[in-house]
Design an enzyme around this catalytic site. Structure first.
Site, PDB file in Angstrom:
ATOM      1  N   LYS A  80       0.860  -1.192   0.000  1.00  0.00           N
ATOM      2  CA  LYS A  80       0.000   0.000   0.000  1.00  0.00           C
ATOM      3  C   LYS A  80       0.894   1.239   0.000  1.00  0.00           C
ATOM      4  O   LYS A  80       1.742   1.416   0.882  1.00  0.00           O
ATOM      5  CB  LYS A  80      -0.870  -0.038   1.267  1.00  0.00           C
ATOM      6  CG  LYS A  80      -2.202   0.631   1.128  1.00  0.00           C
ATOM      7  CD  LYS A  80      -3.031   0.289   2.349  1.00  0.00           C
ATOM      8  CE  LYS A  80      -4.348   0.999   2.342  1.00  0.00           C
ATOM      9  NZ  LYS A  80      -5.037   0.830   3.622  1.00  0.00           N
TER      10      LYS A  80
HETATM   11  C1  E4P Z   1      -8.321   2.000   3.515  1.00  0.00           C
HETATM   12  O1  E4P Z   1      -7.597   1.137   3.098  1.00  0.00           O
HETATM   13  C2  E4P Z   1      -8.189   2.611   4.855  1.00  0.00           C
HETATM   14  O2  E4P Z   1      -7.545   1.680   5.687  1.00  0.00           O
HETATM   15  C3  E4P Z   1      -9.506   2.901   5.511  1.00  0.00           C
HETATM   16  O3  E4P Z   1     -10.589   2.507   4.723  1.00  0.00           O
HETATM   17  C4  E4P Z   1      -9.618   4.255   6.094  1.00  0.00           C
HETATM   18  O4  E4P Z   1     -10.867   4.366   6.729  1.00  0.00           O
HETATM   19  P1  E4P Z   1     -11.215   5.512   7.775  1.00  0.00           P
HETATM   20  O5  E4P Z   1     -11.428   6.783   7.017  1.00  0.00           O
HETATM   21  O6  E4P Z   1     -12.466   5.050   8.448  1.00  0.00           O
HETATM   22  O7  E4P Z   1     -10.039   5.620   8.714  1.00  0.00           O
END
Ligand code: E4P
Length: 216
Positions: free
Chosen positions: A87
């Site tokens: 990522k």
């Molecule tokens: C995506 O990969 C992120 O880990 C995640 O969806 C972020 O979500 P949040 O905005 O609830 O922290």
């Protein structure tokens, strides 16, 4: 549409996996910290534990923000387990890192995407997944789901291979709305996934069927 769970909590990953509908997992440094997983060794072990529960792709986020650092971390993460997807944040050096890792056959998930322009760059760089954060857009009074539809349309128009992974999902309706606009993947906490099960008429109907069956 694929279902990923967005957590580093092993019990929740197991529960979603037991439903038989789980296609993968996404994590991020905040989700790791929430589970109290700290230090490179513990974090890496945790990724392997997650990979041993599910069968699909598991996103592991780099911490470096410079090109060499992101590439080094990304290459190391992929040695942990074949299911690891690296990522990478949507920043200038991140785009270069995605391009490089893609050229080496390493899967990437371009994270922290908030606009169609960013999504075009991620696709051009060869990201496997692009992660637009819809809940965080909703938080600033912008329609997050509209961005998902916009990116899906652009990718289809140009036949990009990058999969649209709707992230930052906050509730069950987000999942349904993402399905309506053609998201390839939704990644969500356990509660919105379980929320899909619920309908009061199902509960009432089942109660009546069982009561009728048991009538003497
Ligand atoms: C995506 O990969 C992120 O880990 C995640 O969806 C972020 O979500 P949040 O905005 O609830 O922290």
């Amino acid at each position: 549409m694929k279902f990923f769970i967005d957590t580093a909590n092993l019990d929740q990953i197991r529960e979603a996996n037991d439903l038989g509908i789980l296609d993968g997992v996404t994590t991020n440094p905040s989700l790791m910290a929430k589970e109290g997983i700290r230090g490179e060794e513990n974090i890496n072990k945790h990724y392997v534990d997650i990979c041993n529960i599910v069968e699909g792709d598991v996103s592991a986020e780099v911490i470096a923000t410079d090109l060499d650092g992101m590439i080094r971390e990304g290459e190391k993460l992929t040695t942990l387990h074949p299911q690891i997807v690296v990522k990478i944040p949507m920043i200038k050096e991140g785009v270069k890192a995605i391009r490089y890792l893609n050229s080496k056959g390493i899967k990437t998930n371009c994270t922290l995407v908030f606009s169609a322009g960013q999504a075009i760059l991620a696709a051009k760089a060869g990201a496997t997944y692009v992660s637009p954060f819809i809940g965080r857009l909703d938080d600033i009074s912008t329609e997050g789901v509209e961005l998902i539809g916009q990116i899906v349309d652009i990718y289809r128009y140009y036949d990009f291979d990058t999969q649209v992974l709707a992230a930052s999902i906050r509730h069950t309706m987000h999942i349904v709305q993402c399905a309506e606009v053609g998201a390839d993947v939704v990644t969500c906490p356990l509660d919105p996934i379980l929320g899909l099960l619920k309908h009061p008429l199902t509960d009432i109907g089942l109660e009546k069927f069982l009561a009728d069956h048991n009538k003497k």
